[in-house]
Write a protein that holds these residues in place. Structure first.
Motif, PDB file in Angstrom:
ATOM      1  N   GLY A 146       8.902  21.564   8.613  1.00 20.86           N
ATOM      2  CA  GLY A 146       9.092  21.501   7.169  1.00 20.86           C
ATOM      3  C   GLY A 146       9.615  22.786   6.566  1.00 20.86           C
ATOM      4  N   ALA A 147      10.246  23.631   7.366  1.00 23.72           N
ATOM      5  CA  ALA A 147      10.833  24.869   6.831  1.00 23.72           C
ATOM      6  C   ALA A 147      11.956  24.500   5.869  1.00 23.72           C
ATOM      7  CB  ALA A 147      11.369  25.735   7.965  1.00 23.72           C
ATOM      8  N   GLN A 148      11.818  24.893   4.635  1.00 25.61           N
ATOM      9  CA  GLN A 148      12.821  24.577   3.625  1.00 25.61           C
ATOM     10  C   GLN A 148      14.075  25.410   3.847  1.00 25.61           C
ATOM     11  OE1 GLN A 148      11.118  24.957  -0.307  1.00 25.61           O
ATOM     12  NE2 GLN A 148       9.130  24.301   0.442  1.00 25.61           N
ATOM     13  N   GLY A 149      15.230  24.757   3.766  1.00 23.30           N
ATOM     14  CA  GLY A 149      16.494  25.477   3.847  1.00 23.30           C
ATOM     15  C   GLY A 149      17.015  25.712   5.251  1.00 23.30           C
ATOM     16  N   ALA A 150      16.315  25.227   6.286  1.00 21.32           N
ATOM     17  CA  ALA A 150      16.813  25.398   7.659  1.00 21.32           C
ATOM     18  C   ALA A 150      18.095  24.589   7.827  1.00 21.32           C
ATOM     19  CB  ALA A 150      15.764  24.957   8.668  1.00 21.32           C
ATOM     20  N   GLU A 151      19.035  25.108   8.583  1.00 22.03           N
ATOM     21  CA  GLU A 151      20.319  24.439   8.796  1.00 22.03           C
ATOM     22  C   GLU A 151      20.131  23.088   9.486  1.00 22.03           C
ATOM     23  OE1 GLU A 151      24.554  24.296   8.599  1.00 22.03           O
ATOM     24  OE2 GLU A 151      23.128  25.632   7.651  1.00 22.03           O
ATOM     25  N   THR A 152      19.280  23.051  10.518  1.00 20.24           N
ATOM     26  CA  THR A 152      18.949  21.800  11.197  1.00 20.24           C
ATOM     27  C   THR A 152      17.457  21.789  11.499  1.00 20.24           C
ATOM     28  OG1 THR A 152      19.365  22.700  13.416  1.00 20.24           O
ATOM     29  CG2 THR A 152      21.224  21.615  12.321  1.00 20.24           C
ATOM     30  N   ARG A 153      16.911  20.579  11.663  1.00 23.12           N
ATOM     31  CA  ARG A 153      15.510  20.446  12.078  1.00 23.12           C
ATOM     32  C   ARG A 153      15.466  19.491  13.264  1.00 23.12           C
ATOM     33  NH1 ARG A 153      12.876  18.839   7.536  1.00 23.12           N
ATOM     34  NH2 ARG A 153      12.557  21.039   7.051  1.00 23.12           N
ATOM     35  N   TRP A 154      14.760  19.930  14.319  1.00 25.77           N
ATOM     36  CA  TRP A 154      14.633  19.170  15.558  1.00 25.77           C
ATOM     37  C   TRP A 154      13.162  18.962  15.861  1.00 25.77           C
ATOM     38  CZ3 TRP A 154      19.230  17.703  17.753  1.00 25.77           C
ATOM     39  CH2 TRP A 154      20.372  18.350  17.260  1.00 25.77           C
ATOM     40  N   HIS A 155      12.864  17.862  16.538  1.00 30.40           N
ATOM     41  CA  HIS A 155      11.502  17.586  17.005  1.00 30.40           C
ATOM     42  C   HIS A 155      11.596  17.266  18.490  1.00 30.40           C
ATOM     43  CE1 HIS A 155       7.850  15.227  17.813  1.00 30.40           C
ATOM     44  NE2 HIS A 155       7.310  15.923  16.822  1.00 30.40           N
ATOM     45  N   MET A 156      10.717  17.884  19.277  1.00 27.38           N
ATOM     46  CA  MET A 156      10.735  17.651  20.720  1.00 27.38           C
ATOM     47  C   MET A 156       9.315  17.410  21.199  1.00 27.38           C
ATOM     48  SD  MET A 156      12.870  19.848  23.484  1.00 27.38           S
ATOM     49  CE  MET A 156      13.286  19.201  25.096  1.00 27.38           C
ATOM     50  N   ALA A 157       9.154  16.340  22.015  1.00 30.31           N
ATOM     51  CA  ALA A 157       7.834  15.978  22.535  1.00 30.31           C
ATOM     52  C   ALA A 157       7.972  15.549  23.992  1.00 30.31           C
ATOM     53  CB  ALA A 157       7.233  14.850  21.706  1.00 30.31           C
ATOM     54  N   PRO A 158       6.933  15.793  24.821  1.00 28.88           N
ATOM     55  CA  PRO A 158       7.008  15.402  26.224  1.00 28.88           C
ATOM     56  C   PRO A 158       7.055  13.887  26.387  1.00 28.88           C
ATOM     57  CG  PRO A 158       4.926  16.537  25.745  1.00 28.88           C
ATOM     58  CD  PRO A 158       5.696  16.478  24.488  1.00 28.88           C
ATOM     59  N   LYS A 159       7.784  13.459  27.394  1.00 25.51           N
ATOM     60  CA  LYS A 159       7.907  12.038  27.723  1.00 25.51           C
ATOM     61  C   LYS A 159       8.053  11.929  29.242  1.00 25.51           C
ATOM     62  CE  LYS A 159      10.922   8.122  26.773  1.00 25.51           C
ATOM     63  NZ  LYS A 159      12.233   7.719  26.267  1.00 25.51           N
ATOM     64  N   HIS A 160       7.229  12.688  29.970  1.00 28.34           N
ATOM     65  CA  HIS A 160       7.355  12.770  31.420  1.00 28.34           C
ATOM     66  C   HIS A 160       7.059  11.420  32.069  1.00 28.34           C
ATOM     67  CE1 HIS A 160       7.814  16.940  30.689  1.00 28.34           C
ATOM     68  NE2 HIS A 160       6.555  17.155  30.390  1.00 28.34           N
ATOM     69  N   ALA A 161       7.843  11.092  33.096  1.00 27.88           N
ATOM     70  CA  ALA A 161       7.675   9.831  33.819  1.00 27.88           C
ATOM     71  C   ALA A 161       7.609  10.130  35.310  1.00 27.88           C
ATOM     72  CB  ALA A 161       8.840   8.890  33.507  1.00 27.88           C
TER      73      ALA A 161
END
Length: 198
Positions: A146-161
Motif C-alpha cells: 500500500g505504498a502510495q505513489g509507487a510506480e508499480t506494485r507486485w505481490h509474490m507468494a509461494p506456490k511450491h509443487a
C-alpha cells in the motif's frame, strides 16, 4: 480552457526487462508485498549488475541468509545497512538512490510509507540517474502493501509443487498496464525465473 487527457501512458525511458510482459522503469521506486517479497528482490538482484544495497531495520528478525541469496545472485554483491531508528530507513533509501552509486536499492520496511517519502525517493532516483547508472528503488512491504505513489506494485507468494520451486506473481498496480498474474518457476540456480501467465 485547455483540458487534459485522463489516459495514462507508460513512462518513457529505460527499463529493466524481467520478462516479455514485465519491465520495471529505471530511476523509479517500485513496491513488492506478500510472503515471498524478498524472493522477488533476490530475483531482481540477479538480473542487475553491480552492488545491491539492502536496507532493513536493525531489530528485524528475518534478515537475508547468504544460502538463500545464492539461488539467485552472488551474496558478495550485497551490502547490508541496518539503521537503528525507523525514520532512518526511508532517509537511507532516499540518500542511496540520490547517490547513483548502486543500480538496486532494496528497502525492507516494517510498513508501507506514505506519499511524501515515496515522492522524495522518486526525485532522488532521478537525481541519481544523472550521476551514474539509473537506479531502481524496491520497497518491500508486509501484507498487501500500500505504498502510495509507487510506480508499480507486485505481490509474490509461494506456490511450491513437489520438488518445483514456484511462486504466484501478481502485478497489482502499474501505470497504463492492467493487473496480471503469472506462475514463476525456478529451474536452476541463478537462471532467473520462468514465467507463465495464469
Amino acid at each position: 480552457m485547455p483540458t487534459r487527457s485522463l489516459n495514462r501512458k507508460p513512462r518513457a525511458g529505460p527499463a529493466l526487462a524481467l520478462h516479455a510482459d514485465i519491465a520495471l522503469p529505471l530511476a523509479r521506486v517500485h513496491e513488492v508485498c506478500g510472503p515471498a517479497r524478498r524472493t522477488f528482490a533476490m530475483w531482481l538482484a540477479g538480473q542487475t549488475r553491480g552492488p545491491v544495497l539492502w536496507i532493513s531495520p536493525l531489530w528485524g528478525a528475518d534478515q537475508p541468509n547468504p544460502d538463500g541469496i545464492c539461488a539467485f545472485s552472488d551474496p558478495a554483491r550485497f551490502i547490508f545497512v541496518t539503521p537503528r531508528r525507523a525514520e532512518d530507513l526511508l532517509w537511507c533509501t532516499e540518500e542511496a538512490l540520490r547517490a547513483g552509486a548502486v543500480p538496486l536499492v532494496v528497502a525492507d520496511l516494517p510498513g508501507a510509507p506514505t506519499l511524501t517519502p515515496v515522492r522524495r525517493m522518486h526525485l532522488a532516483a532521478e537525481t541519481g540517474a544523472t550521476l551514474g547508472p539509473p537506479p531502481i528503488g524496491l520497497l518491500l512491504t508486509p501484507g498487501d502493501g500500500g505504498a502510495q505513489g509507487a510506480e508499480t506494485r507486485w505481490h509474490m507468494a509461494p506456490k511450491h509443487a513437489g520438488e518445483k520451486r514456484q511462486w504466484r506473481l501478481e502485478r497489482r498496480r502499474a501505470r497504463a498496464l492492467p493487473p496480471q498474474a503469472w506462475t514463476a518457476t525456478q529451474t536452476r540456480a541463478r537462471a532467473g525465473l520462468e514465467l507463465v501467465r495464469v
